[in-house]
Design an enzyme around this catalytic site. Structure first.
Site, PDB file in Angstrom:
ATOM      1  N   HIS A 184      29.558  35.739  37.101  1.00 41.25           N
ATOM      2  CA  HIS A 184      30.283  37.006  37.171  1.00 41.25           C
ATOM      3  C   HIS A 184      29.424  38.137  36.592  1.00 41.25           C
ATOM      4  CE1 HIS A 184      34.017  35.424  38.603  1.00 41.25           C
ATOM      5  NE2 HIS A 184      34.388  34.823  37.488  1.00 41.25           N
ATOM      6  N   LYS A 242      48.646  33.325  45.308  1.00 39.53           N
ATOM      7  CA  LYS A 242      49.299  33.603  46.601  1.00 39.53           C
ATOM      8  C   LYS A 242      48.284  33.754  47.726  1.00 39.53           C
ATOM      9  CE  LYS A 242      53.484  36.202  45.456  1.00 39.53           C
ATOM     10  NZ  LYS A 242      54.031  37.555  45.624  1.00 39.53           N
ATOM     11  N   THR A 269      36.478  31.456  43.891  1.00 35.84           N
ATOM     12  CA  THR A 269      36.834  30.043  44.107  1.00 35.84           C
ATOM     13  C   THR A 269      36.627  29.670  45.576  1.00 35.84           C
ATOM     14  OG1 THR A 269      38.509  30.369  42.402  1.00 35.84           O
ATOM     15  CG2 THR A 269      38.712  28.381  43.734  1.00 35.84           C
ATOM     16  N   TYR A 277      36.496  39.668  51.011  1.00 33.27           N
ATOM     17  CA  TYR A 277      37.606  38.706  50.989  1.00 33.27           C
ATOM     18  C   TYR A 277      38.500  38.873  52.223  1.00 33.27           C
ATOM     19  CZ  TYR A 277      41.749  36.287  49.107  1.00 33.27           C
ATOM     20  OH  TYR A 277      42.817  35.444  48.917  1.00 33.27           O
TER      21      TYR A 277
END
Ligand code: A3P
Length: 309
Positions: A119, A275, A63, A207
């Site tokens: 994906h 989160k 995202t 990430y």
């Protein structure tokens, strides 16, 4: 197709109260709904050499990278106050190969957007993506946070409480390689091997690195995609404006991401924002789980130099 589906190995996840059945298609686990689109994409999709593929395993930062890439590529058309990212979830802005072939073809015909998300593991990409030498951006993330994120995403999508869906069982299945597009390590290794053969066409982003330094990673992403920031843009703070726009704090608080649902699949947008913390796994893992996964990933990634711990 139905005949083919019947021949595929299946696994119903115990922790999901029987609500998830994965199918092993080629060498990865997927769902019955997706396998149809994946097969179709492999059979029919004709990539354009200008295509830029944003590839990832679920829950690794898809995202976020899609938002950054979209904001970068469309910045001549929209600024941070007019971008569609403010009113549409990013999965509606950047089409998904295994779900939205018609939109991708339309975008290519109009030269409106070169971005395509998927994906699919590298060996299962449609042949034309490789033959056309398209650029590929690959994002990955430490495996422990991926396990936790994957569990909560599916759990919430299925309306199961943590009590209903034992995390320990989900963890064991992930360790067996059974997860969306898993085994997770095979997904990474496939793209990593390809990146050794075609380093100029495949960019690896991590990430955790993006979290530490969004600005230089956004700059790297823009250069790789062929949309570098000019000196004037850098001076005017355009990179920072884009990273602030795409930040978790900003994106997760947009009305559309708090209330809307995705065009395909019907998932609620809010499930894509949980989160976004590094190390949330510490809340869920016992020492034994940590040791088990660290050992497993050391074995699987031995020799790659990739760090997933
Ligand atoms: P957590 O479940 O750990 O919070 P994907 O986009 O591949 O499905 O990954 C989802 C994960 O990325 C979730 O992690 C989600 O909170 C996090 N995420 C979503 N948008 C983000 C953003 N803009 N910046 C950082 N992390 C983001």
């Amino acid at each position: 197709m139905e005949e083919m589906l019947k021949t595929l190995p299946q696994h119903t996840c115990s922790w999901s109260k029987g609500k998830i059945t994965f199918y092993k298609y080629q060498n990865y686990w997927t769902s019955q709904q997706l396998v149809v689109g994946e097969h179709l994409a492999q059979q029919t999709f004709k990539a354009e050499p200008t295509g830029i593929f944003l590839c990832s395993s679920p829950k690794t930062g898809t995202t976020w990278v899609k938002s950054l890439a979209f904001a970068i590529v469309t910045r001549q058309k929209f600024d941070v106050s007019t971008t569609p990212l403010l009113t549409k979830n990013v999965h509606e802005c950047v089409p998904i190969l295994e779900r939205e072939l018609d939109i991708i073809e339309e975008n290519h015909k109009n030269s409106s957007l070169p971005l395509v998300a998927t994906h699919l593991p590298y060996p299962s990409l449609p042949e034309s993506v490789i033959a056309s030498n398209c650029k590929i951006v690959y994002v990955y993330r430490n495996i422990k946070d991926v396990i936790v994120s994957h569990y909560h995403f599916l759990r919430k999508a299925l309306n199961l409480t943590c009590e209903d869906a034992p995390f320990e069982e989900a963890f064991e299945e992930f360790c067996q390689g059974i997860s969306g597009y898993g085994p997770y390590w095979d997904h990474i290794i496939g793209y990593w091997k390809a990146s050794l053969e075609r380093p100029d066409r495949i960019l690896f982003l991590k990430y955790e690195d993006l979290k530490k330094d969004p600005t230089s990673n956004a700059k790297k992403l823009a250069e790789f995609m062929g949309y570098p920031f000019s000196a004037e843009e850098e001076k005017a703070g355009v990179i920072e404006k884009i990273t602030t726009l795409c930040s978790f704090e900003n994106m997760s608080n947009l009305e559309v991401n708090k209330t809307g649902s995705i065009r395909v699949g019907g998932l609620e947008n809010k499930h894509y924002f949980r989160k976004a913390e590094d190390g949330d796994w510490r809340t869920y893992f016992t020492n034994e789980m940590k040791e088990k996964i660290d050992k497993l990933i050391d074995e699987k990634l031995n020799g790659t130099g990739l760090i997933l711990k």
